[in-house]
Motif scaffolding. Structure first.
Motif, PDB file in Angstrom:
ATOM      1  N   ASP A 134      31.435  -6.620  12.651  1.00 48.04           N
ATOM      2  CA  ASP A 134      31.199  -5.222  12.291  1.00 48.04           C
ATOM      3  C   ASP A 134      30.008  -4.644  13.053  1.00 48.04           C
ATOM      4  OD1 ASP A 134      33.285  -5.245  10.516  1.00 48.04           O
ATOM      5  OD2 ASP A 134      32.042  -5.845   8.814  1.00 48.04           O
ATOM      6  N   ARG A 137      30.508  -3.583  17.107  1.00 45.83           N
ATOM      7  CA  ARG A 137      30.995  -2.269  17.539  1.00 45.83           C
ATOM      8  C   ARG A 137      29.844  -1.335  17.901  1.00 45.83           C
ATOM      9  NH1 ARG A 137      34.523   1.900  13.898  1.00 45.83           N
ATOM     10  NH2 ARG A 137      35.189   3.286  15.569  1.00 45.83           N
ATOM     11  N   MET A 180      28.714   4.707  12.615  1.00 44.23           N
ATOM     12  CA  MET A 180      29.647   3.572  12.553  1.00 44.23           C
ATOM     13  C   MET A 180      28.944   2.282  12.110  1.00 44.23           C
ATOM     14  SD  MET A 180      31.654   4.295  16.091  1.00 44.23           S
ATOM     15  CE  MET A 180      32.264   5.930  16.493  1.00 44.23           C
ATOM     16  N   GLU A 227      37.454  12.220  16.219  1.00 44.48           N
ATOM     17  CA  GLU A 227      38.513  11.884  15.257  1.00 44.48           C
ATOM     18  C   GLU A 227      37.986  11.930  13.824  1.00 44.48           C
ATOM     19  OE1 GLU A 227      41.922  11.056  15.463  1.00 44.48           O
ATOM     20  OE2 GLU A 227      41.693  12.061  17.382  1.00 44.48           O
ATOM     21  N   ARG A 228      36.746  11.519  13.630  1.00 40.57           N
ATOM     22  CA  ARG A 228      36.182  11.591  12.279  1.00 40.57           C
ATOM     23  C   ARG A 228      35.987  13.046  11.842  1.00 40.57           C
ATOM     24  NH1 ARG A 228      32.407   6.432  10.904  1.00 40.57           N
ATOM     25  NH2 ARG A 228      33.820   4.877  11.770  1.00 40.57           N
ATOM     26  N   GLY A 246      38.367   6.938   5.036  1.00 39.92           N
ATOM     27  CA  GLY A 246      37.903   5.643   5.492  1.00 39.92           C
ATOM     28  C   GLY A 246      36.412   5.467   5.448  1.00 39.92           C
TER      29      GLY A 246
ATOM     30  N   ARG B 158      47.013  14.027  16.519  1.00 40.11           N
ATOM     31  CA  ARG B 158      47.551  12.912  15.726  1.00 40.11           C
ATOM     32  C   ARG B 158      48.909  13.235  15.131  1.00 40.11           C
ATOM     33  NH1 ARG B 158      43.029  12.391  11.093  1.00 40.11           N
ATOM     34  NH2 ARG B 158      41.815  11.944  12.955  1.00 40.11           N
ATOM     35  N   HIS B 215      44.174   7.172  21.451  1.00 41.04           N
ATOM     36  CA  HIS B 215      42.857   7.214  20.802  1.00 41.04           C
ATOM     37  C   HIS B 215      42.967   7.538  19.312  1.00 41.04           C
ATOM     38  CE1 HIS B 215      41.578   7.710  25.044  1.00 41.04           C
ATOM     39  NE2 HIS B 215      40.467   7.141  24.639  1.00 41.04           N
ATOM     40  N   SER B 216      43.892   8.428  18.970  1.00 35.55           N
ATOM     41  CA  SER B 216      44.045   8.797  17.559  1.00 35.55           C
ATOM     42  C   SER B 216      44.566   7.615  16.761  1.00 35.55           C
ATOM     43  CB  SER B 216      45.015   9.979  17.419  1.00 35.55           C
ATOM     44  OG  SER B 216      44.414  11.151  17.881  1.00 35.55           O
ATOM     45  N   ARG B 218      44.092   4.502  17.494  1.00 34.03           N
ATOM     46  CA  ARG B 218      42.969   3.562  17.407  1.00 34.03           C
ATOM     47  C   ARG B 218      42.067   3.930  16.225  1.00 34.03           C
ATOM     48  NH1 ARG B 218      37.899   3.201  21.280  1.00 34.03           N
ATOM     49  NH2 ARG B 218      37.314   1.029  21.013  1.00 34.03           N
ATOM     50  N   HIS B 219      41.886   5.206  16.054  1.00 34.02           N
ATOM     51  CA  HIS B 219      41.068   5.668  14.930  1.00 34.02           C
ATOM     52  C   HIS B 219      41.771   5.390  13.604  1.00 34.02           C
ATOM     53  CE1 HIS B 219      38.525   8.262  12.497  1.00 34.02           C
ATOM     54  NE2 HIS B 219      39.606   8.891  12.078  1.00 34.02           N
ATOM     55  N   LEU B 220      43.048   5.719  13.550  1.00 35.46           N
ATOM     56  CA  LEU B 220      43.759   5.638  12.275  1.00 35.46           C
ATOM     57  C   LEU B 220      43.946   4.198  11.798  1.00 35.46           C
ATOM     58  CD1 LEU B 220      46.376   8.419  13.050  1.00 35.46           C
ATOM     59  CD2 LEU B 220      44.566   8.541  11.334  1.00 35.46           C
ATOM     60  N   GLY B 223      39.502   2.376  13.485  1.00 33.18           N
ATOM     61  CA  GLY B 223      38.271   3.053  13.878  1.00 33.18           C
ATOM     62  C   GLY B 223      37.693   3.924  12.788  1.00 33.18           C
ATOM     63  N   ILE B 224      38.538   4.323  11.872  1.00 33.37           N
ATOM     64  CA  ILE B 224      38.121   5.165  10.762  1.00 33.37           C
ATOM     65  C   ILE B 224      37.135   4.440   9.853  1.00 33.37           C
ATOM     66  CG2 ILE B 224      40.030   4.409   9.276  1.00 33.37           C
ATOM     67  CD1 ILE B 224      40.333   7.261   8.346  1.00 33.37           C
ATOM     68  N   ARG B 225      37.173   3.116   9.865  1.00 31.27           N
ATOM     69  CA  ARG B 225      36.304   2.321   8.982  1.00 31.27           C
ATOM     70  C   ARG B 225      35.107   1.773   9.749  1.00 31.27           C
ATOM     71  NH1 ARG B 225      38.120   1.103   4.051  1.00 31.27           N
ATOM     72  NH2 ARG B 225      40.293   1.489   3.569  1.00 31.27           N
ATOM     73  N   ASP B 226      34.010   1.579   9.027  1.00 27.04           N
ATOM     74  CA  ASP B 226      32.831   0.987   9.627  1.00 27.04           C
ATOM     75  C   ASP B 226      32.835  -0.526   9.493  1.00 27.04           C
ATOM     76  OD1 ASP B 226      32.009   3.533  10.162  1.00 27.04           O
ATOM     77  OD2 ASP B 226      30.836   3.703   8.329  1.00 27.04           O
ATOM     78  N   ARG B 227      33.637  -1.012   8.566  1.00 26.85           N
ATOM     79  CA  ARG B 227      33.702  -2.465   8.349  1.00 26.85           C
ATOM     80  C   ARG B 227      35.153  -2.921   8.373  1.00 26.85           C
ATOM     81  NH1 ARG B 227      30.722  -2.852   2.885  1.00 26.85           N
ATOM     82  NH2 ARG B 227      30.987  -0.610   2.918  1.00 26.85           N
ATOM     83  N   LEU B 228      35.470  -3.777   9.313  1.00 28.23           N
ATOM     84  CA  LEU B 228      36.826  -4.301   9.404  1.00 28.23           C
ATOM     85  C   LEU B 228      36.873  -5.786   9.050  1.00 28.23           C
ATOM     86  CD1 LEU B 228      38.026  -2.539  12.673  1.00 28.23           C
ATOM     87  CD2 LEU B 228      38.796  -2.078  10.356  1.00 28.23           C
ATOM     88  N   ARG B 235      41.981  -5.102  11.220  1.00 27.52           N
ATOM     89  CA  ARG B 235      41.166  -5.621  12.311  1.00 27.52           C
ATOM     90  C   ARG B 235      42.040  -6.021  13.492  1.00 27.52           C
ATOM     91  NH1 ARG B 235      38.213 -10.372  10.146  1.00 27.52           N
ATOM     92  NH2 ARG B 235      40.225 -11.374  10.423  1.00 27.52           N
ATOM     93  N   TYR B 238      43.478  -2.894  15.069  1.00 20.55           N
ATOM     94  CA  TYR B 238      42.442  -2.185  15.823  1.00 20.55           C
ATOM     95  C   TYR B 238      42.189  -2.870  17.167  1.00 20.55           C
ATOM     96  CZ  TYR B 238      37.922  -0.086  16.942  1.00 20.55           C
ATOM     97  OH  TYR B 238      36.895   0.566  17.582  1.00 20.55           O
TER      98      TYR B 238
END
Lengths: 248, 280
Positions: A134, A137, A180, A227-228, A246, B158, B215-216, B218-220, B223-228, B235, B238
């Motif tokens: 994590d 990144r 992030m 995107e966010r 998310g 998207r 890219h979208s 990848r986000h969906l 990437g949308i999360r900070d912790r995978l 994970r 991604y």
């Protein structure tokens, strides 16, 4: 010993001129070596900002043959041989003298960005637990040496001078490193859209192209942040299905 | 080249100085390399594709050959070929608009590419000179970017990605159909692989590489999360999308050119200019 010719922009805010210097060069020399040699032998009043000579401090940013580069990381052997080398200051920022510009705007912008806000500690001793993957990144963004070459090349600042509306690629990288981060719980999306002006970025990838640290600024920082912002402001389905949110 | 700055008493971010120069002439730059080559190539290739695809879309014929259907016409919702889903041209189609099955569907992949992050950066340079290339002066002094209308609409990328997934499924089904050849004598369908089958397979692979590296997406997927670390499926997804995303430019161009080539192949086979060789 071979020599090379340099056309160096001299002068201050009142006006500038190109002056030509020829100096001896040796194998392995970088542009900064030659500039310091010119300064020592021919132009003691030549203003140039430098510090580490190792690509770590980000001080010697300039434009070499029209492209923003670190002078200390640009080998003379990588430039077209036999042709004069054009050295100019970064053009996006106010010129102080010769090759030195005033980059203080960047420091003022940085102060405006919401600071790191960690979640409550995971353990009773006040520490947190993070998985390495994590952190990986955002680790890329920590490589930034704040040379501001990306700010210089960005046409939103360089050409359109939107210093009031747009924080520039360097600070999108900074925001990405916070936004992030696996511990951070702050939400910076509204600022990204409004005060930071991420919508002005039109993804030309010039910032990525000039980054001496090979940070994938556009693909890994700016586009994910865009995107966010889309999640929060431009995606009605995402807002409808809030459970997919998310963030954190 | 002189730079000029004026003192500014206003207390704003550029408090000490205010920029007043020096870029005024379109195309001016200190660069000494051939910076114009890349935008020119992009302009020529993209323009050629748009012109060809528009021409091909309006033809309305020679878009299928045996089990092959041109990707510019897939899915064929209405049409005269055996690939048509719902029969011939619908009655509700306005008489004053030329009819072609491609006109019903081409908007979706077209808008997917138009709003693609990679293409955006590329065609802003090549078609709008915004900027023509890095550190090259622009023709306009006003700039709104994607901050306001109309380019703010690029943010719906998207949604076209979601539609693009269906196209990948349809094109994969076309590959399946391209494996079954009708015997002209008995009318029976037998398994086979022709050059056209391979052309359509490559088309799906390249479009898959392009779409799944979006890219979208990848986000969906992650990437949308900070912790995978606690989400193994996300994970993995991604990582896979990121892997494709690193070569997004390559996938974008190869898939674009191969779509055009696939149409050319089917068209020329249908016209009798090329012969489709059967491998199996």
């Amino acid at each position: 010993m071979p020599s090379a010719t340099f056309q160096v922009q001299r002068g201050g805010a009142g006006g500038g001129r190109l002056e030509t210097y020829t100096t001896e060069v040796a194998e392995g020399m970088v542009v900064l070596d030659a500039v310091l040699q010119i300064q020592a032998e021919q132009a003691p009043d030549l203003a140039v900002r430098w510090n580490c000579k190792a690509g770590r401090c980000g001080s010697c940013s300039a434009e070499i043959n029209g492209m923003p580069k670190l002078m200390c990381m640009t080998r003379l052997s990588d430039l077209p041989p036999g042709k004069p080398i054009l050295l100019q200051p970064m053009k996006a920022f106010p010129l102080i003298k010769d090759l030195v510009t005033d980059v203080s705007w960047n420091f003022r912008v940085k102060k405006m960005i919401k600071k790191f806000k960690p979640r409550p500690p995971d353990a009773a001793d006040g520490t947190w637990r993070m998985a390495q993957e994590d952190v990986d990144r955002v680790q890329e963004f920590r490589k930034c040496i704040e040379c501001f070459l990306c700010q210089d090349v960005c046409h939103v600042l360089r050409e359109h001078h939107l210093f009031e509306e747009f924080i520039g690629p360097r600070f999108f990288v900074h925001v990405a490193s916070l936004e992030m981060h696996p511990l951070d719980v702050e939400d910076r999306r509204e600022e990204l859209k409004k005060a930071d002006g991420i919508g002005y970025c039109n993804i030309t990838k010039c910032c990525t192209q000039v980054c001496p640290e090979d940070i994938h600024i556009t693909d890994n920082a700016i586009i994910p942040l865009k995107e966010r912002v889309v999640d929060k402001f431009y995606d009605p389905l995402k807002r409808l299905f809030g459970r997919w949110r998310g963030k954190k | 080249m002189a730079q000029g700055f004026q003192a500014d008493s206003q207390s704003n971010l550029m408090a000490e100085t205010n920029y007043v120069g020096p870029f005024s002439r379109f195309g001016s730059t200190s660069r000494k390399d051939a910076w114009w080559v890349q935008p020119l190539l992009v302009f020529l290739v993209l323009s050629s594709f748009v012109v060809y695809a528009t021409w091909a879309a309006f033809q309305g014929k020679h878009y299928f050959y045996g089990p092959y259907l041109s990707p510019l016409y897939s899915p064929e919702l209405f049409g005269d070929s055996p690939h048509s889903w719902f029969g011939p041209r619908p009655d509700w189609w306005p008489q004053f608009i030329p009819w072609s099955p491609a006109l019903l569907i081409l908007w979706a992949p077209g808008l997917f590419r138009l709003t693609c992050y990679y293409y955006r950066g590329t065609y802003y340079k090549a078609f709008w000179a915004d900027p023509p290339s890095c550190t090259v002066s622009e023709p306009r002094k006003t700039y709104r970017g994607e901050h306001s209308f109309p380019l703010i609409l690029q943010n719906i990328h998207r949604y076209f990605l979601y539609i693009a997934f269906f196209f990948l499924i349809f094109l994969s089904y076309d590959v399946w159909r391209a494996l079954w050849f009708t015997d002209p004598v008995s009318g029976e369908k037998t398994f086979g692989i022709g050059i056209g089958t391979l052309v359509l397979v490559i088309n799906v692979v390249l479009l898959g590489g392009y779409t799944l590296g979006c890219h979208s997406l990848r986000h969906l997927v992650g990437g949308i999360r900070d912790r995978l670390s606690g989400a193994p499926v996300r994970r993995t997804a991604y990582r896979c999308v990121s892997c494709l995303n690193r070569r997004h430019m390559m996938w974008a161009w190869m898939s674009l050119l191969w779509v055009a080539f696939s149409d050319v192949y089917v068209r020329l086979c249908s016209m009798g200019v090329w012969t489709d060789w059967k491998i199996i």
